[in-house]
Design a protein around this motif. Structure first.
Motif, mmCIF file in Angstrom:
data_model
loop_
_atom_site.group_PDB
_atom_site.id
_atom_site.type_symbol
_atom_site.label_atom_id
_atom_site.label_comp_id
_atom_site.label_asym_id
_atom_site.label_seq_id
_atom_site.Cartn_x
_atom_site.Cartn_y
_atom_site.Cartn_z
ATOM 1 N N GLN A 1 0.836 -1.199 0.000
ATOM 2 C CA GLN A 1 0.000 0.000 0.000
ATOM 3 C C GLN A 1 0.868 1.246 0.000
ATOM 4 N N GLY A 2 0.790 2.011 -1.098
ATOM 5 C CA GLY A 2 1.528 3.260 -1.197
ATOM 6 C C GLY A 2 0.581 4.441 -1.274
ATOM 7 N N ILE A 3 1.001 5.497 -1.961
ATOM 8 C CA ILE A 3 0.161 6.684 -2.165
ATOM 9 C C ILE A 3 0.211 7.027 -3.642
ATOM 10 N N HIS B 1 0.215 11.705 -9.681
ATOM 11 C CA HIS B 1 0.480 11.912 -11.101
ATOM 12 C C HIS B 1 1.867 11.361 -11.437
ATOM 13 N N ALA B 2 1.979 10.728 -12.602
ATOM 14 C CA ALA B 2 3.266 10.147 -12.996
ATOM 15 C C ALA B 2 4.353 11.194 -13.148
ATOM 16 N N ALA B 3 3.949 12.462 -13.397
ATOM 17 C CA ALA B 3 4.932 13.532 -13.545
ATOM 18 C C ALA B 3 5.433 14.047 -12.203
ATOM 19 N N HIS B 4 4.770 13.642 -11.091
ATOM 20 C CA HIS B 4 5.145 14.162 -9.779
ATOM 21 C C HIS B 4 5.248 13.019 -8.756
ATOM 22 N N PRO B 5 6.162 12.083 -8.969
ATOM 23 C CA PRO B 5 6.268 10.937 -8.059
ATOM 24 C C PRO B 5 6.608 11.344 -6.630
ATOM 25 N N ASP B 6 7.243 12.515 -6.460
ATOM 26 C CA ASP B 6 7.607 12.963 -5.121
ATOM 27 C C ASP B 6 6.393 13.311 -4.259
ATOM 28 N N GLN B 7 5.238 13.490 -4.908
ATOM 29 C CA GLN B 7 4.024 13.839 -4.173
ATOM 30 C C GLN B 7 3.250 12.599 -3.706
ATOM 31 N N GLY B 8 3.751 11.451 -4.032
ATOM 32 C CA GLY B 8 3.112 10.207 -3.611
ATOM 33 C C GLY B 8 4.136 9.258 -3.002
ATOM 34 N N VAL C 1 7.719 0.635 -7.446
ATOM 35 C CA VAL C 1 9.157 0.560 -7.175
ATOM 36 C C VAL C 1 9.409 -0.360 -5.981
ATOM 37 N N THR C 2 8.596 -0.196 -4.948
ATOM 38 C CA THR C 2 8.741 -1.021 -3.750
ATOM 39 C C THR C 2 8.501 -2.491 -4.067
ATOM 40 N N SER D 1 11.094 0.347 4.533
ATOM 41 C CA SER D 1 12.190 1.233 4.123
ATOM 42 C C SER D 1 11.735 2.273 3.105
ATOM 43 N N PHE D 2 10.618 1.981 2.404
ATOM 44 C CA PHE D 2 10.040 2.928 1.456
ATOM 45 C C PHE D 2 8.861 3.691 2.072
#
Length: 380
Positions: free
Chosen positions: A186-188, A191-198, A203-204, A277-278
């Motif tokens: 379970q992640g967040i 938008h694909a252009a803003h991965p830092d916002q999720g 990847v995990t 870790s993620f």
């Protein structure tokens, strides 16, 4: 050895009918009805149980030992590609594991055993087991029938890789334990252009899958057989959105209970710690399947001596990382399990899988020889 030609020709037609009308695990309603009708026409007693599908029947009037003979009856969610005249009439469902052959073999043995019922020094329980492909059927039978008084139980699986009529068995480690896992990360989403916002679970999850491959290669002795296979991955539904969830599933197989536990424990640590870790949460759903198929030593010794009389040849089997829920019966009754060659060479679970009906001669006689041998053993 029983070799009546007309008998086996008719039995082949029964096998072809069952092949043409496959049903999935837990849905074997018409197959169950067919088996009951077949047995009742032969005046074989069908026992009342709480099984939704599957049949338990009985032959014998003596109070001697009880011997179980088992065949599985379910099919697979596979679209058939054999182009046989009796190909499956149910789209997307196929007897691609030969359970139609197993069922027919036991029906054939039942006819002959019924004709010789007065000479049987005990009882035969015929177990037409549902839901083997999802490893639930044996447990359902064990819940429905008290096996504590049974003296032995016998089964087999067809082996397309073996020559027609070849029969083999191993004393231990014949087939592997089977465990199934389903992992959710379970992640967040964002938008694909803003991965830092999720918090990207893909990847995990990808990292976890890579890390899991080190369990077998770096934590299990090279002399041992074990696998961990990830077989299904699911995440997202479009190209420009990072999803909030990543899921994957697969299986663990081994022959050793200590290693089985070690692999599972190590997997739990890798999944949990990598997700942490993620900054994400991982859950693992486990479906514990059967243990390894190991033959009872006394039954193995006696039946291994008897089988050459009815086999075209006997073979020394290698361990097989495939699984069999017949292993559950080992928990309550001495068991023997063999492999019988069907000679076509097309692997199990393949959409073009085939059975040579001539193999019915060997499978029916396998059941008959097992009954004869075990009664001799148990009445000593």
């Amino acid at each position: 050895m029983f070799l009546e030609t007309d008998f086996f020709q008719q039995l082949a037609l029964t096998r072809q009918y069952l092949h043409q009308h496959p049903e999935l695990s837990g849905e074997e309603i018409q197959t169950t009805a067919f088996i009951k009708d077949f047995l009742q026409k032969e005046n074989i007693t069908v026992l009342e149980t709480e099984l939704k599908t599957g049949v338990i029947a009985e032959i014998g009037t003596s109070d001697g030992p009880t011997i179980g003979l088992r065949a599985d009856i379910d099919a697979l969610p596979i679209t058939e590609e054999t182009q046989l005249p009796y190909t499956s009439v149910h789209p997307g469902v196929m007897h691609a594991c030969g359970h139609d052959f197993h069922t027919t073999s036991l029906l054939g043995a039942a006819i002959i055993l019924k004709k010789n019922e007065a000479r049987l020094p005990g009882k035969i329980r015929l177990v037409f087991q549902p839901a083997e492909e999802i490893f639930q059927g044996a447990k359902q039978v064990m819940d429905a029938v008290d096996l504590s008084s049974w003296s032995a139980m016998v089964g087999f699986h067809n082996a397309p890789e073996l020559p027609l009529g070849a029969i083999g068995a191993r004393a231990s480690k014949q087939m592997a334990s089977v465990d199934r896992f389903f992992v959710t990360i379970q992640g967040i989403g964002t938008h694909a252009a803003h991965p830092d916002q999720g918090s990207d679970p893909i990847v995990t999850g990808s990292q976890i899958i890579s890390n899991l491959q080190a369990i077998i290669s770096r934590h299990i002795p090279a002399s041992e057989q074990a696998i961990l296979s990830v077989t299904h991955v699911n995440a997202g539904n479009t190209w420009n959105v990072i999803p909030d969830k990543f899921q994957f599933e697969g299986t663990i197989r081994t022959f050793d209970e200590t290693l089985r536990k070690k692999i599972i424990d190590q997997m739990k640590k890798i999944v949990t710690h990598t997700a942490e870790s993620f900054g994400q949460i991982a859950t693992i759903d486990w479906i514990t399947g059967p243990g390894p198929v190991n033959n009872d030593p006394k039954l193995f010794k006696q039946l291994s001596l008897a089988i050459p009389a009815i086999a075209k040849e006997t073979v020394a089997l290698k361990s097989n990382l495939g699984g069999e829920d017949f292993a559950f019966y080992q928990e309550q009754v001495p068991t023997f399990f063999a492999s019988i060659g069907t000679g076509k060479g097309i692997p199990l679970h393949h959409p073009a899988f085939l059975i040579d009906d001539e193999a019915l001669v060997y499978s029916v006689n396998y059941y008959l020889k097992a009954v004869e041998t075990l009664f001799d053993l148990l009445l000593v």
